[in-house]
Scaffold this motif. Sequence first.
Motif, PDB file in Angstrom:
ATOM      1  N   VAL A 192     -42.933  25.800 -35.985  1.00  0.00           N
ATOM      2  CA  VAL A 192     -43.516  26.233 -34.822  1.00  0.00           C
ATOM      3  C   VAL A 192     -42.525  26.202 -33.474  1.00  0.00           C
ATOM      4  CG1 VAL A 192     -45.305  26.382 -32.992  1.00  0.00           C
ATOM      5  CG2 VAL A 192     -45.846  26.558 -35.712  1.00  0.00           C
ATOM      6  N   ILE A 193     -42.130  27.062 -32.769  1.00  0.00           N
ATOM      7  CA  ILE A 193     -41.300  26.989 -31.593  1.00  0.00           C
ATOM      8  C   ILE A 193     -42.598  27.070 -30.516  1.00  0.00           C
ATOM      9  CG2 ILE A 193     -39.755  28.101 -29.885  1.00  0.00           C
ATOM     10  CD1 ILE A 193     -38.188  28.956 -32.428  1.00  0.00           C
ATOM     11  N   ASN A 194     -42.692  26.268 -29.633  1.00  0.00           N
ATOM     12  CA  ASN A 194     -43.716  26.155 -28.494  1.00  0.00           C
ATOM     13  C   ASN A 194     -43.093  25.417 -27.268  1.00  0.00           C
ATOM     14  OD1 ASN A 194     -46.239  27.035 -27.548  1.00  0.00           O
ATOM     15  ND2 ASN A 194     -46.814  24.871 -27.704  1.00  0.00           N
ATOM     16  N   LYS A 195     -43.876  25.193 -26.282  1.00  0.00           N
ATOM     17  CA  LYS A 195     -43.499  24.508 -25.176  1.00  0.00           C
ATOM     18  C   LYS A 195     -42.718  23.135 -25.429  1.00  0.00           C
ATOM     19  CE  LYS A 195     -44.073  22.636 -21.153  1.00  0.00           C
ATOM     20  NZ  LYS A 195     -43.622  23.004 -19.820  1.00  0.00           N
ATOM     21  N   ALA A 196     -41.908  22.806 -24.881  1.00  0.00           N
ATOM     22  CA  ALA A 196     -41.138  21.454 -25.036  1.00  0.00           C
ATOM     23  C   ALA A 196     -42.126  20.320 -24.767  1.00  0.00           C
ATOM     24  CB  ALA A 196     -39.911  21.601 -24.141  1.00  0.00           C
ATOM     25  N   GLY A 197     -42.077  19.599 -25.701  1.00  0.00           N
ATOM     26  CA  GLY A 197     -43.001  18.317 -25.593  1.00  0.00           C
ATOM     27  C   GLY A 197     -44.206  18.456 -26.865  1.00  0.00           C
ATOM     28  N   THR A 198     -44.066  19.845 -27.410  1.00  0.00           N
ATOM     29  CA  THR A 198     -44.955  20.051 -28.491  1.00  0.00           C
ATOM     30  C   THR A 198     -44.608  19.056 -29.756  1.00  0.00           C
ATOM     31  OG1 THR A 198     -45.404  22.254 -27.919  1.00  0.00           O
ATOM     32  CG2 THR A 198     -46.163  21.850 -29.998  1.00  0.00           C
ATOM     33  N   ALA A 199     -43.437  19.215 -30.112  1.00  0.00           N
ATOM     34  CA  ALA A 199     -42.977  18.221 -31.186  1.00  0.00           C
ATOM     35  C   ALA A 199     -43.180  17.013 -30.992  1.00  0.00           C
ATOM     36  CB  ALA A 199     -41.566  18.417 -31.510  1.00  0.00           C
ATOM     37  N   LEU A 200     -42.979  16.209 -29.848  1.00  0.00           N
ATOM     38  CA  LEU A 200     -43.311  14.922 -29.597  1.00  0.00           C
ATOM     39  C   LEU A 200     -44.898  14.515 -30.004  1.00  0.00           C
ATOM     40  CD1 LEU A 200     -41.079  13.819 -26.675  1.00  0.00           C
ATOM     41  CD2 LEU A 200     -40.942  12.847 -29.012  1.00  0.00           C
ATOM     42  N   LEU A 201     -45.648  15.469 -29.325  1.00  0.00           N
ATOM     43  CA  LEU A 201     -47.139  15.440 -29.441  1.00  0.00           C
ATOM     44  C   LEU A 201     -47.407  15.577 -30.721  1.00  0.00           C
ATOM     45  CD1 LEU A 201     -49.910  15.149 -28.004  1.00  0.00           C
ATOM     46  CD2 LEU A 201     -49.881  17.519 -27.622  1.00  0.00           C
ATOM     47  N   ALA A 202     -46.822  16.372 -31.674  1.00  0.00           N
ATOM     48  CA  ALA A 202     -47.195  16.483 -32.984  1.00  0.00           C
ATOM     49  C   ALA A 202     -46.939  15.039 -33.956  1.00  0.00           C
ATOM     50  CB  ALA A 202     -46.622  17.576 -33.557  1.00  0.00           C
ATOM     51  N   TRP A 203     -45.762  14.708 -33.505  1.00  0.00           N
ATOM     52  CA  TRP A 203     -45.448  13.266 -34.111  1.00  0.00           C
ATOM     53  C   TRP A 203     -46.459  12.074 -33.624  1.00  0.00           C
ATOM     54  CZ3 TRP A 203     -42.630  12.753 -38.141  1.00  0.00           C
ATOM     55  CH2 TRP A 203     -41.482  13.555 -38.351  1.00  0.00           C
ATOM     56  N   ALA A 204     -46.673  12.149 -32.373  1.00  0.00           N
ATOM     57  CA  ALA A 204     -47.767  11.097 -32.090  1.00  0.00           C
ATOM     58  C   ALA A 204     -48.923  11.457 -32.612  1.00  0.00           C
ATOM     59  CB  ALA A 204     -47.791  11.217 -30.491  1.00  0.00           C
ATOM     60  N   ALA A 205     -49.535  12.720 -32.903  1.00  0.00           N
ATOM     61  CA  ALA A 205     -50.698  13.006 -33.526  1.00  0.00           C
ATOM     62  C   ALA A 205     -50.789  12.452 -34.998  1.00  0.00           C
ATOM     63  CB  ALA A 205     -50.838  14.234 -33.454  1.00  0.00           C
ATOM     64  N   ARG A 206     -49.632  12.695 -35.780  1.00  0.00           N
ATOM     65  CA  ARG A 206     -49.318  12.363 -36.983  1.00  0.00           C
ATOM     66  C   ARG A 206     -49.600  10.693 -37.069  1.00  0.00           C
ATOM     67  NH1 ARG A 206     -46.590  13.770 -41.837  1.00  0.00           N
ATOM     68  NH2 ARG A 206     -47.604  15.670 -41.467  1.00  0.00           N
ATOM     69  N   GLY A 207     -49.026   9.949 -36.101  1.00  0.00           N
ATOM     70  CA  GLY A 207     -49.102   8.543 -36.000  1.00  0.00           C
ATOM     71  C   GLY A 207     -50.514   7.937 -36.097  1.00  0.00           C
ATOM     72  N   HIS A 208     -51.349   8.738 -35.114  1.00  0.00           N
ATOM     73  CA  HIS A 208     -52.806   8.467 -34.954  1.00  0.00           C
ATOM     74  C   HIS A 208     -53.719   8.995 -35.945  1.00  0.00           C
ATOM     75  CE1 HIS A 208     -52.716   6.206 -31.123  1.00  0.00           C
ATOM     76  NE2 HIS A 208     -51.586   6.980 -30.867  1.00  0.00           N
ATOM     77  N   LYS A 209     -53.102   9.843 -36.919  1.00  0.00           N
ATOM     78  CA  LYS A 209     -53.988  10.607 -37.932  1.00  0.00           C
ATOM     79  C   LYS A 209     -55.052  11.523 -37.324  1.00  0.00           C
ATOM     80  CE  LYS A 209     -53.468   6.970 -41.724  1.00  0.00           C
ATOM     81  NZ  LYS A 209     -52.486   6.369 -41.037  1.00  0.00           N
ATOM     82  N   VAL A 210     -54.415  12.240 -36.335  1.00  0.00           N
ATOM     83  CA  VAL A 210     -55.178  13.205 -35.767  1.00  0.00           C
ATOM     84  C   VAL A 210     -54.857  14.589 -36.164  1.00  0.00           C
ATOM     85  CG1 VAL A 210     -55.767  14.107 -33.272  1.00  0.00           C
ATOM     86  CG2 VAL A 210     -55.775  11.763 -33.525  1.00  0.00           C
ATOM     87  N   PRO A 211     -55.802  15.527 -36.384  1.00  0.00           N
ATOM     88  CA  PRO A 211     -55.382  16.634 -37.045  1.00  0.00           C
ATOM     89  C   PRO A 211     -54.647  17.766 -35.964  1.00  0.00           C
ATOM     90  CG  PRO A 211     -57.609  16.290 -37.525  1.00  0.00           C
ATOM     91  CD  PRO A 211     -57.162  15.220 -36.735  1.00  0.00           C
ATOM     92  N   PHE A 212     -53.573  18.435 -36.060  1.00  0.00           N
ATOM     93  CA  PHE A 212     -52.715  19.047 -35.373  1.00  0.00           C
ATOM     94  C   PHE A 212     -52.769  20.494 -35.646  1.00  0.00           C
ATOM     95  CE2 PHE A 212     -48.867  20.880 -33.374  1.00  0.00           C
ATOM     96  CZ  PHE A 212     -48.879  20.155 -32.062  1.00  0.00           C
ATOM     97  N   TYR A 213     -53.518  21.386 -34.666  1.00  0.00           N
ATOM     98  CA  TYR A 213     -53.718  22.874 -34.950  1.00  0.00           C
ATOM     99  C   TYR A 213     -53.153  23.613 -34.159  1.00  0.00           C
ATOM    100  CZ  TYR A 213     -57.897  21.085 -37.690  1.00  0.00           C
ATOM    101  OH  TYR A 213     -58.496  20.232 -38.434  1.00  0.00           O
TER     102      TYR A 213
END
Length: 286
Positions: A192-213
């Motif tokens: 997915v291409i989206n607003k800059a910062g989305t990828a970092l947020l997705a990596w952080a969510a993975r670390g916290h085991k939070v679903p990313f939709y």
Amino acid sequence: MESIEERLLTVCNDRDHGSHWIVREAISILYDLATEKTSSPEESMQRLYDAAQKLVRSHPAMAALAGATKRILDTPGGLSEKAASAARLREEVDSATEHIAEYACPVLQGTLMTHSLSGTVLDVLVACKAQIERVIVLEGRPRYEGRTLAQLLVKQGNVKVTLITDAQADIFLSQCQAVVVGADTVLANGDVINKAGTALLAWAARGHKVPFYVLCETLKISSRTWSGDLAQLEEKEAGEVMEEPIEGVTTRNFYFDLTVSRLITSIITERGPMGRREIKQLLSSY
């Protein structure tokens, strides 16, 4: 009232709205060009094609814009047929969010986090507000469109909102049941291409085991894949990040980044949740 040329310039230069708004406005402009009666049919057709090219060039990261203009221009026949195609497409765009909300509401509960200003995400969060306790909104440097989203969530849905700087996301993720974002483009492999910062947020969510939709219309799904060309991420003026340059320091300002598919729990569209397999099936049907 703005002229068509003024509206076209506004959409081409827009940096504050999400792709949902930009695509809908672009479709409306093409519809109006196809139905206006002040020029000859030949001149109107040329203006239609010229406007479509300007729109696509102005926002290269938005697959839906290229897809929408192509669908209208590729419609067989003359101006009336292309206008009818634009009208149908606009209706599809308008109804898509309602269907996305039907699929998304069951998984959007409790405290959520979001990033950037997405019209689709805004509408879905308002539709699901009864089951949402709070939305944590990243402010979205450098243009701070997250502040606008925060205001709209309160104004339109009376949703409880916490606004934070982008850098604080990891601190608050442990409080969240899910992260939800929009998309400017979904690539053929589900990236997915989206607003800059989305990828970092997705990596952080993975670390916290939070679903990313990811919430988006199927119109945003592209047959393209990531080429590694950073031009796809639209670098803008450094002055938006640092108004007063620092001697010897180079400032960069990319508007978009790439979130790899393995970090995404599901891409929720008007046709239902999609992963790499469903995206491949959809593209093969075109």
